[in-house]
Structure formats: structure tokens, C-alpha cells
Design a protein around this motif. Structure first.
Motif, PDB file in Angstrom:
ATOM      1  N   ASN A  35       0.763  -1.188   0.013  1.00 43.25           N
ATOM      2  CA  ASN A  35      -0.081   0.033  -0.056  1.00 43.25           C
ATOM      3  C   ASN A  35       0.912   1.249  -0.026  1.00 43.25           C
ATOM      4  OD1 ASN A  35      -2.585  -1.420   0.349  1.00 43.25           O
ATOM      5  ND2 ASN A  35      -1.812  -1.726   2.351  1.00 43.25           N
ATOM      6  N   ARG A  36       2.036   1.165  -0.471  1.00 41.27           N
ATOM      7  CA  ARG A  36       2.977   2.153  -0.422  1.00 41.27           C
ATOM      8  C   ARG A  36       2.685   3.261  -1.329  1.00 41.27           C
ATOM      9  NH1 ARG A  36       8.514   0.276   1.686  1.00 41.27           N
ATOM     10  NH2 ARG A  36       7.062   0.231   3.424  1.00 41.27           N
ATOM     11  N   TYR A  37       2.116   3.142  -2.373  1.00 39.33           N
ATOM     12  CA  TYR A  37       2.082   4.204  -3.574  1.00 39.33           C
ATOM     13  C   TYR A  37       0.685   4.733  -3.395  1.00 39.33           C
ATOM     14  CZ  TYR A  37       6.378   3.461  -5.476  1.00 39.33           C
ATOM     15  OH  TYR A  37       7.770   3.166  -5.610  1.00 39.33           O
ATOM     16  N   GLY A  38       0.340   6.093  -3.547  1.00 34.75           N
ATOM     17  CA  GLY A  38      -0.789   6.551  -3.649  1.00 34.75           C
ATOM     18  C   GLY A  38      -0.608   7.622  -4.658  1.00 34.75           C
ATOM     19  N   THR A  39      -1.768   7.770  -5.585  1.00 32.59           N
ATOM     20  CA  THR A  39      -1.888   8.896  -6.797  1.00 32.59           C
ATOM     21  C   THR A  39      -3.032   9.742  -6.427  1.00 32.59           C
ATOM     22  OG1 THR A  39      -1.142   7.148  -8.176  1.00 32.59           O
ATOM     23  CG2 THR A  39      -2.274   9.260  -9.078  1.00 32.59           C
ATOM     24  N   PHE A  40      -2.614  11.015  -6.556  1.00 33.56           N
ATOM     25  CA  PHE A  40      -3.432  12.146  -5.965  1.00 33.56           C
ATOM     26  C   PHE A  40      -3.738  13.193  -7.299  1.00 33.56           C
ATOM     27  CE2 PHE A  40      -1.415  10.602  -2.555  1.00 33.56           C
ATOM     28  CZ  PHE A  40      -2.463  10.102  -1.593  1.00 33.56           C
ATOM     29  N   PRO A  41      -4.891  13.259  -8.166  1.00 29.10           N
ATOM     30  CA  PRO A  41      -4.664  14.072  -9.110  1.00 29.10           C
ATOM     31  C   PRO A  41      -5.771  15.307  -8.727  1.00 29.10           C
ATOM     32  CG  PRO A  41      -6.344  12.228  -9.550  1.00 29.10           C
ATOM     33  CD  PRO A  41      -5.620  11.946  -7.952  1.00 29.10           C
ATOM     34  N   ALA A  42      -5.613  16.302  -9.546  1.00 26.18           N
ATOM     35  CA  ALA A  42      -6.710  17.409  -9.511  1.00 26.18           C
ATOM     36  C   ALA A  42      -6.622  18.015 -10.894  1.00 26.18           C
ATOM     37  CB  ALA A  42      -6.114  18.166  -8.368  1.00 26.18           C
ATOM     38  N   GLY A  43      -7.938  18.551 -11.158  1.00 30.88           N
ATOM     39  CA  GLY A  43      -8.017  19.784 -12.271  1.00 30.88           C
ATOM     40  C   GLY A  43      -8.841  20.831 -11.915  1.00 30.88           C
ATOM     41  N   SER A  44      -8.790  21.762 -12.989  1.00 30.00           N
ATOM     42  CA  SER A  44      -9.531  23.087 -12.661  1.00 30.00           C
ATOM     43  C   SER A  44      -9.596  23.767 -13.858  1.00 30.00           C
ATOM     44  CB  SER A  44      -8.891  23.854 -11.599  1.00 30.00           C
ATOM     45  OG  SER A  44      -7.431  24.227 -11.901  1.00 30.00           O
ATOM     46  N   GLY A  59     -10.611  17.476  -6.977  1.00 29.43           N
ATOM     47  CA  GLY A  59      -9.248  16.705  -6.957  1.00 29.43           C
ATOM     48  C   GLY A  59      -9.081  15.734  -5.784  1.00 29.43           C
ATOM     49  N   LEU A  60      -8.124  15.148  -5.618  1.00 34.08           N
ATOM     50  CA  LEU A  60      -7.752  14.209  -4.434  1.00 34.08           C
ATOM     51  C   LEU A  60      -6.591  14.546  -3.765  1.00 34.08           C
ATOM     52  CD1 LEU A  60      -9.393  11.605  -3.411  1.00 34.08           C
ATOM     53  CD2 LEU A  60      -7.737  10.374  -4.845  1.00 34.08           C
ATOM     54  N   THR A  61      -6.859  14.738  -2.415  1.00 32.85           N
ATOM     55  CA  THR A  61      -5.634  14.719  -1.754  1.00 32.85           C
ATOM     56  C   THR A  61      -5.348  13.672  -0.790  1.00 32.85           C
ATOM     57  OG1 THR A  61      -6.642  16.541  -0.399  1.00 32.85           O
ATOM     58  CG2 THR A  61      -5.121  17.123  -2.159  1.00 32.85           C
TER      59      THR A  61
END
Length: 1014
Positions: A616-625, A652-654
């Protein structure tokens, strides 16, 4: 591996595409529209890029730009202009606008023109934090930041500050924002162990060194920081030298401070009256705490002649015939002093720019025994090696010393002296200490005179940057920074103190934290003709934190002059500790603008954290505007009302990873037994742990009307957090007390409004800034769990309720027939049996809205600024009231309102009959919950700038004198010390909100200062 290949491909494409970029040199002069004089330090930025410069002392500048470029000319206090480059020379006259901040806004890994931002960002300038009598810069920006609630929590110098950006996003993981100084994340959590209450590591940064503070609030603005952005991001940029004449500035201020409010307690006669009545009303003579001596068959009136206590050495004696009238409630406080001296020199030429500063700050707190000192030195250096290569080095060093006072819950906390009976004297000439040590509770004056609790810190924030531009528009940048923190906690309790008797006690703790970060980015900036502007960013970031600590404690010192652990006869304990974490991150961002009116932005960041297992080490956090500058449309270009309208939206996701460094692992610790080493399990671990995830949507409108005399922003947002990192209590029978799991959901919804107006703009100027924020927080899922804080605390975590909602028995007043305390049952009736009452919602510590109001005036060298801060709709639970306001159920002195107790049948009052030790209305309930709304005159500053022709006669370029008042008046119905309180002494800081327990008030400060420039 995939990420590395993708990054290499992106960089290759950028390099190839930039090969066609063409450049040209442009120069010019920027002047003020009023007097036509050249404006120094104006930012000249190539639109859509980070390529820029500043004007020199005469307002001149030179910059190389791409063909077809436009320049954004901006400076604090002026309306920015965007000018197309059509020739080799550009001259610009800027109109004044005191309500606008610099248009060049610092964002994650770069800067961006304000008009092209599509995220929700608040930026403050140096003038908002300079020369404010606070220990840390966060305290100076209270009331100035829509969507950001800042709570000082205590009047103790250097104490931790609670900051919430658009509400709480977690329950038991950290809710504090990520701090980034000059591009480098820094340590912002307390690493000490000597006190249960945290200190604020951000106090090590000199506020006068700050150029700007940017708060990233929505996902579009903050997602570039990925897994640590759910709580918002605070970017701090320190001052730099600018091309032009060398300037020297010196400043000093000094003043006094006092408590904003002191509570009213009973005097000697009132205390005697209430206590004796309480004893007479009791069904039995109390003997559980203090002995009463009387005849074989005493009558109630004989109590008036009795001493409480047996008179033996060391016993507590309350002589009811005493004529003492000791104001214990006031003796914890004093007149504080504050002083600061600072100097800086800055300047440079086209090749080299520099900024060097030093400062010394000394504050004596309003609480006896509390003092804070800080000395710092900083040098920021920028050098242009060639047209393609630029170097920057920021070095700072700080030494701070905080003489602390005990936790709120300790009897040695000076504020707890308000519990001592006024009939007891504070001093005793026959005692070796000179103080009365036979009080019913500890006389904290003994502690102040015979103990020390010092936290000394050496801190360095240092960054080195290198930028390389092989071809115009393509910039490779590496920035490497180290935050070095060395904390030395030293405690000594003398032999006359309660905790140090009979031979003294010492504790020493040494902590070293090293936070290293390396950011490596490539930026491609390109303008295609008149219509298209593109800004691409790709990069890799690595952060590693390592912490080591060693502590020891001892007893049996020869005398109180020997206070080092080496002098102790017995080393009673020692420990060593090491921990750390690391992050590896890949990031990318794209900003596109079409015809300067349609804007699209997107970012993505992938984080790998050592705090989670390999699975579970990696996480991806995209955002757009997206953004639409409506006033660029033809149908609005010629209108005379709306100067600027921009509509923006983002999603977006944080994430949040602020938990223990090894929570996913099963842990073991060493344990000695009979001189044999062994191991024992110490942590259950959870290999399935993963990130908290917060999805946030934001819709914003920015506006300017009537030549920007009215401007501002409106934002509405929704944040939804899932997979909460929750510390769950376990049955102790299993050998483990807690485990961390991903469990639960919460949401925040809110509205933010910021309004700026130029009310008068002639010789007499008046401008106003108003901001207000509404946030609604709610727990939406806990999978059947409920978090109960326990003890007398009322804060809970319940599904369908806001964070920290007060839950318990509801107080119903007093039975007029017999003086019994009453509580509400489930049926809505009342009962005098506490356990028969039903638990229900009692209050909410979260405010309905917060905000600030700033009015600024100026006329012929004089300026006046008035900052008001307000909070409305929140409740405060005064746990201290369980002892201070309980109709003399204990020997504690009582607040003045307890004289309104029930005395005879038919009395209508809210204070039950006084009956010592019979718990008549003393159990935890809504009795001590009250409204915490307040309106505060936070800062008032009156200044005078000496006319330049007069200053020149004294060989000065500028001179300013000013008077400042901080926290000078507070309008509130809260009857405690201060409505802006939140004790952290009981832990659970995330959800034990608005709890007051002998927590000292903030300081009201007046100071006089001077700033001189040469």
C-alpha cells in the motif's frame, strides 16, 4: 519503473519542443501614476511563466522574453497591468490600489499570475506579519485568512497553535497543514516530551524575514503536494535582495502586556460565608480530605470557630477565623514585557542580489515564570552565473529559549492557584522557601521560585537552488533543503517543591531532528502567438526525516545549586529513541491559457511513503480545474462597471499520512528483568493501512467593480474524506491498547467570502477588507464505532454529528423546593438522580462562522490600521468549572457567581444548595457549557512616516514611528478567562475542541516602535 520511464519521456518531449523557442530583450521603466516617480521592486513577470525580474531603485528593468510574450507588471498597493511586448522598450504607469496583493502568487513549485490561477489561494504579504508582538507568524494572520481558522489556544508563550484549513479532515490523524518554507517541507509538529502540552516549532521562524505567506486551500492548488495536502498547505517565502541601491533598515519596539481578562473569585469573607454554609448543610461532617476537630456534640454554629486541619507540620489548615484575604486568582498573572531589535541590509546588481537580517526578540509572559527569547540571523543570496545558470542559497540560524510553565492539569500550573482559599496566606516567613507550603493544594509560587522548565532550540532552515535554462523557456531546477532542529529540554524541581522534595529531581531530554528534501523539476514555458500560453511542470521529490532523542532523570542532588543529571545520587530512569520516515514523489502539472480568458489546469502526484506496507506504499492524487475570465469577452470589454470577473471550478484528490511512523508494523521493545534483557510486544500493527483520501470540489468567483474599488472572491466547496486513519481502542485483555485502521468518513461543506473596498482614494485614503467563512463538519460513517474521550471530558465522535460534539447529561437547573441539582431524562422530565438522566447533544465547539474586518486609513504620512477578528456560534466547555463553580462542594475557592446559590425553599436560581462533598450538581454536564462567540479588536496600529526631505536631513531615506495594540478589547458573553481557548492537556487534540481547564488567557499588548531606512 513506469514512473521513471514516463518522466524521462516527458522531459525529452519538452526539450525537443522548446528548440523552436525564440527570444528577445525588452527593457523599460515603471512609474507611479500619481507623481510619476520610478517604482523600485516592482515584479515584472513574463505571463504564463516563472521568468521575471524586479525594477531597480529608479524603476528600470531589463528582461529576455519569448516572441509574442506579454508582461505582467505588479506590485503590492498597485493595480497590476498586462502589457504585450511589441517593441524593445516598455514604459508603464501603475495606478494605486491598496486593497490588492501582489499579482505574482507563490504556488507549489513556482509562481503564477493571480489572474491565471484556477485554484483557491489566499496570499498575505510581509506587512501583515512584521512587527506584531506575537511569538509565531500564524498568530499575526488571525482574522486575515478566509477559510482558515487559527486558534492560539493559550496565553502561554510559544504554545502550539491549532490551524484548520476548511475544517477538520481527520479524526485521530493530524489536522495541521503542511508547512513549506522556500520550497522545502519543514518540521511543524512538537518533538518534545517534557510537557504534555505541545510547543510550536514554527516559532523558530522570524516573522520579519517573511516576504509572503500563501495558503493553498482547494485540491487544485494543493494536490501538487499529494499525500499531505488534505489539511491545506502553507507556503512561506522569505525575503530576497533586489537589484538596485543597497538599503539598510533597522527597527525596534518595546511594550508591556497584561491578561485580556481575569475571572472574579470570592474574597475572604465571601469564601468563609459559603464554605461554612456548605458544611452546615452537609448531611455528615466531611472527613475524607481535611480533618475537622470539634467537641463530642458540636452544634452547627460551632463550625465557625473550627480550624480545618489538625495543625500538624505539613498539614493543610484553613482557619475559618482568619482575616487573610489573599487574591490567589490574580497572583498567577503579572505585567509582561516585550521587546524586539532587528536590522537588515539588502540590495545587489544584475548579477548578485542579497538579503541579510538579524533580530532579537524577548517576551516576558503574563503568567509568572513564562518567558520566551529568540535570536536569529538569515542570509538569502541569489547569483546569476550566466544567462542560462542561476544559483540561490538561503541560510538561517535561530536560537530560542522558552521558559515554560506547567501543563494546565498540573497543580504547579500557576493558574490553578485560583483554587486556593483566600483565608490562607501565600507567604510564611518561618518556612525555608518563604512561602506557605501548608495550603490545601500546592502553592505554585513555590514552584516558580524553586524550579525551572526550559526548552532551548537550535534551528536552521537552509536551502540551495540551481536553475539551468539550456534554451529559452525550458528550465531545469534543483532545490535541496535541510531543516535542522535540535531541542534541549531541561527540568529541575528543587527540594522545596512538591515534585522535587526532599532531595531534588532533574530531567534532561535531547532531541535532534533532521528533515532533508530534494526537489528536482523541469518546467517548459511557451506562448504560441497571441492566443495560447502553456506551462508544463514535471519533477521528482524526495524527503527523509530522521529523529534521535536521549533522556535521563535523577534524584538526590547535593543542593539546589547542582541541577545537572551528573550531580544526582540516583539515576532513576533513562531512555533513547529513534524514528524516521521518507517520501518519494513524482509530480506533474499543466497550465494552459487561451486568449487570456479560458484557463485549464491539471496536476497529478504519486507518493510513496515508508509509513505504509509495500502493498500500500503508493498513492496517486490528481486534480483538475478550469477558469473563465468573463471580462475578457467582447460583450463586457467596454462596460464601465465590471473591471474583472473570473469564474473558476476545481476538483481533486488529496491525502493524509500523518500517523505514527510504524503503525503498519508489529512492534517489539526491550524490557529488562532481574538484570536479564528481554523483549515484549508493543504494537499490534496493521499491514493493510493506506492513505486517508479527501476529495474536494470548489466553485469560485473573483470580481472587481468600478475601477476595482470593489473587489473580492466568493468560494463554495465540499470536502469528503474516506478511509479515515483512526486510532481504535482495544480491550486491554489482549495486551494492546490501540490499533490504527482505515475506518470511517467525514465531510466538510463551506462558503468563503472576501471583500475589498477603496472607500476614499484622494488625499485621505480609506480602504476596507472583510472576510467571512462558514464551514459545516459532519462525521458520516464510523462503522458502528463511537469515540468517547472519557473522564470529565464531553467531546465525542459520533456519526451524524460534527467533530468533537459535546455529549452527556443536560443540566436542568435547581429544584426550588429543596435546592437539588436537576437533569433531563429521556422523557423530557427532570430528575435529581444524575444516573437517571439521558445522554444527549449538549453543544458544538465548531463555530457557525469566522472572519475578520480590517480598516486602513492614511493621510499625509499618518496611517491607521484596525483589524477585528470574530468567531460566532461555537460552544466552550469549562472543565475547570467542575471545581471552580460547584457551590462549595470542595474547598476550592469559587467563582463569584456561586453566591447566587439556593438557600431556602422558593429560591429561583441556577446554583444548587451548597453541601460539601455531596456532589450536588458537580458531575460533568451542560452546566459548564456556554457560548464562545466573540468580537475582538485584534490589532490596532497608528503610524507616522517622516517626510523624505526631513528624513534626509538626518541622513535617512525613511523613518517611521508607530504604536500598536494587540488583543486590546474583546466583546464576548463567555465568563471564563478567554473565549479563544483549547487546552491540550488531556490529549485528543483533534476532537477535544473548545475545552477550557485552568487555561490562561491571551495577552493584551501595547508597544511603541520605530523603523529607519538608510
Amino acid at each position: 519503473m513506469k514512473q521513471k520511464v514516463l518522466l524521462s519521456l516527458v522531459l525529452y518531449l519538452l526539450l525537443g519542443a522548446a528548440a523552436w523557442a525564440q527570444t528577445r530583450s525588452v527593457s523599460g521603466r515603471v512609474t507611479g501614476a500619481g507623481d510619476g516617480a520610478g517604482l523600485p521592486g516592482v515584479t515584472v513577470l513574463e505571463r504564463g511563466t516563472t521568468n521575471g525580474t524586479s525594477t531597480d531603485a529608479s524603476g528600470n528593468f531589463t528582461l529576455s522574453v519569448q516572441d509574442g510574450a506579454s508582461l505582467v507588471i505588479s506590485s503590492i498597493g498597485f493595480v497590476s497591468q498586462t502589457v504585450p511586448v511589441t517593441g524593445g522598450t516598455i514604459n508603464v504607469r501603475l495606478q494605486t490600489n491598496e486593497t490588492l496583493l501582489s499579482e505574482a502568487v507563490v504556488v507549489g513549485y513556482g509562481t503564477q499570475a493571480k489572474r491565471e490561477l484556477t485554484g483557491s489561494v489566499t496570499q498575505l504579504s510581509s506587512k501583515d506579519v512584521e512587527n506584531v508582538p506575537t511569538v509565531s507568524f500564524e498568530q499575526a494572520i488571525q482574522g486575515r485568512t478566509p477559510g482558515v481558522q487559527i486558534n492560539q489556544g493559550s496565553g502561554k508563550l510559544g504554545a502550539g497553535v491549532q490551524i484548520r484549513v476548511r475544517g477538520s479532515s481527520s479524526v485521530t490523524a493530524s489536522n495541521q497543514p503542511l508547512y513549506v518554507i522556500d520550497g522545502i517541507p519543514v518540521t511543524s509538529q512538537d518533538v518534545g516530551s517534557a510537557n504534555g502540552e505541545p510547543i510550536n516549532p514554527m516559532a523558530d521562524l522570524n516573522p520579519n524575514d517573511i516576504e509572503s505567506i500563501t495558503i493553498l486551500k482547494d485540491a487544485s492548488a494543493s494536490a501538487i503536494y499529494g499525500s499531505r495536502a488534505s489539511n491545506g498547505v502553507i507556503l512561506v517565502t522569505t525575503k530576497k535582495g533586489r537589484q538596485g541601491e543597497t538599503r539598510v533598515n533597522v527597527g525596534a519596539y518595546m511594550g508591556t502586556s497584561e491578561a485580556t481578562h481575569l475571572r472574579k473569585f470570592l474574597n475572604g469573607a465571601q469564601y468563609k460565608e459559603l464554605l461554612t454554609e456548605s458544611i452546615i448543610n452537609a448531611s455528615r461532617i466531611p472527613d475524607t480530605y481535611v480533618n475537622f476537630y470539634y467537641g463530642e456534640d458540636p452544634s452547627p454554629t460551632e463550625f465557625l470557630d473550627f480550624e480545618v486541619g489538625n495543625g500538624e507540620p505539613g498539614s493543610a489548615v484553613i482557619d475559618l477565623n482568619s482575616t487573610n484575604d489573599t487574591p490567589w486568582g490574580e497572583m498567577a498573572f503579572r505585567k509582561g514585557k516585550v521587546q524586539q531589535y532587528d536590522a537588515n541590509v539588502s540590495g545587489g546588481d544584475a548579477k548578485t542580489r542579497f538579503y541579510i537580517s538579524t533580530t532579537f526578540n524577548d517576551q516576558t509572559g503574563i503568567i509568572i515564570g513564562n518567558r520566551y527569547r529568540r535570536g536569529s540571523i538569515r542570509t538569502n543570496f541569489d547569483h546569476t552565473i550566466s544567462d542560462k545558470l542561476k544559483l540561490g542559497v538561503n541560510l538561517s540560524f535561530t536560537r530560542s529559549v522558552n521558559d515554560r510553565v506547567s501543563d494546565d492539569n498540573a497543580f504547579s500550573n500557576p493558574v490553578q492557584m485560583n483554587a486556593l482559599p483566600p483565608l490562607q496566606s501565600a507567604y510564611d516567613a518561618n518556612d525555608p522557601s518563604g512561602f506557605n507550603r501548608n495550603t490545601i493544594y500546592y502553592n505554585a509560587l513555590v514552584q516558580v521560585a524553586n524550579a525551572s522548565n526550559r526548552a532551548g532550540t537550535y534551528r536552521s532552515f537552509s536551502t540551495a537552488t540551481l536553475g539551468y535554462e539550456p534554451i529559452k523557456g525550458l528550465i531545469f531546477r534543483t532545490e535541496n533543503g535541510v531543516d535542522f532542529l535540535n531541542l534541549n529540554e531541561s527540568i529541575y524541581y528543587g527540594r522545596l517543591t512538591q515534585d522535587g522534595a526532599p532531595t531534588g529531581y532533574g530531567y534532561q531530554n535531547q532531541v535532534q531532528g533532521v528533515n532533508f528534501t530534494s526537489n528536482n523539476t523541469a518546467t517548459w514555458l511557451k506562448t504560441f502567438g497571441e492566443d495560447h500560453s502553456l506551462d508544463l511542470l514535471a519533477g521528482v521529490s524526495y524527503q527523509r526525516y530522521n529523529e534521535q532523542s536521549n533522556s535521563s532523570q535523577g534524584q538526590g542532588f547535593p543542593n539546589d545549586q547542582f541541577q545537572k543529571i551528573a550531580s544526582a545520587a540516583r539515576i532513576t530512569g533513562s531512555s533513547s529513541f529513534g524514528t524516521g520516515y521518507s517520501f518519494l514523489s513524482y509530480l506533474a502539472r499543466a497550465n494552459y491559457s487561451f486568449r487570456s480568458k479560458y484557463i485549464v489546469s491539471g496536476s497529478v502526484r504519486t507518493d510513496a511513503s515508508s509509513r505504509f506496507s509495500k502493498n500500500n506504499r503508493y498513492g496517486t492524487f490528481p486534480a483538475g480545474s478550469i477558469g473563465w475570465i468573463i471580462t475578457e469577452e467582447d460583450f463586457l470589454k467596454e462596460n464601465g462597471v465590471a473591471n474583472y470577473l473570473k469564474l473558476r471550478a476545481s476538483y481533486g484528490l488529496t491525502g493524509n499520512a500523518e500517523i505514527g511512523n510504524f503503525s503498519y508494523q508489529r512492534l517489539y521493545s526491550a524490557i529488562p528483568y532481574a538484570d536479564v534483557a528481554g523483549i515484549q510486544p508493543s504494537g499490534l500493527g496493521n499491514p493493510d493501512l493506506t492513505w486517508e483520501n479527501t476529495a474536494q470540489a470548489d466553485l469560485g468567483l473573483e470580481f472587481g467593480f468600478l475601477d476595482n474599488r470593489i473587489s473580492g472572491e466568493i468560494d463554495v466547496y465540499e470536502k469528503k474524506t474516506r478511509d479515515l486513519l483512526l486510532n481504535l481502542q482495544l480491550p486491554y485483555t489482549g495486551g494492546y491498547s490501540v490499533v490504527t485502521r482505515n475506518l470511517g468518513k467525514l465531510q466538510n461543506r463551506g462558503l468563503e467570502i472576501s471583500l475589498n473596498t477603496r472607500n476614499l482614494d484622494k488625499a485621505f485614503k480609506w480602504s476596507t477588507n472583510f472576510n467571512i467563512s462558514f464551514n459545516r463538519n459532519k462525521i458520516t460513517d464510523l462503522q458502528g464505532q463511537e469515540i468517547i474521550s472519557g473522564g470529565r471530558n464531553l467531546g465525542r465522535i459520533r456519526v451524524g454529528e460534527p467533530m468533537g460534539v459535546y455529549w452527556g447529561k443536560k443540566y436542568a437547573g435547581v429544584d426550588p423546593a429543596n435546592g437539588d441539582a436537576l437533569y433531563y431524562t429521556a422523557e423530557g422530565t427532570t430528575t435529581n438522580v444524575y444516573n437517571d438522566a439521558v445522554d444527549q447533544k449538549l453543544g458544538d465547539p465548531n463555530p457557525d462562522f469566522t472572519g475578520g474586518l480590517t480598516n486602513s486609513f492614511s493621510f499625509k504620512g499618518f496611517d491607521l490600521s484596525i483589524l477585528n477578528q470574530f468567531v460566532s456560534g461555537n460552544d466552550i466547555y469549562n472543565i475547570g468549572g467542575v471545581f471552580q463553580s460547584v457551590n462549595a462542594d470542595y474547598y476550592d475557592n469559587q467563582t463569584l457567581d456561586q453566591l447566587k446559590r439556593w438557600q431556602k425553599p422558593g429560591d429561583i436560581t441556577n446554583v444548587p444548595q451548597a453541601r460539601i462533598y455531596e456532589s450536588n450538581g458537580t458531575s460533568a454536564s451542560s452546566r459548564w457549557i456556554s457560548g464562545g462567540s466573540f468580537f475582538r479588536f485584534k490589532n490596532v496600529t497608528l503610524g507616522y512616516n517622516l517626510p523624505s526631505e526631513i528624513a534626509k536631513r538626518g541622513f535617512m531615506k525613511s523613518a517611521r514611528v508607530y504604536i500598536t495594540g494587540q488583543n486590546i478589547a474583546t466583546i464576548t458573553n463567555y465568563d471564563g478567562y478567554d473565549p479563544e481557548v483549547n487546552t491540550t492537556t488531556f490529549g485528543g487534540a483533534n476532537y477535544l475542541l473548545g475545552h477550557d481547564f485552568y487555561t490562561p488567557p491571551l495577552a493584551k499588548t501595547w508597544l511603541v516602535g520605530v523603523n529607519v531606512g538608510f
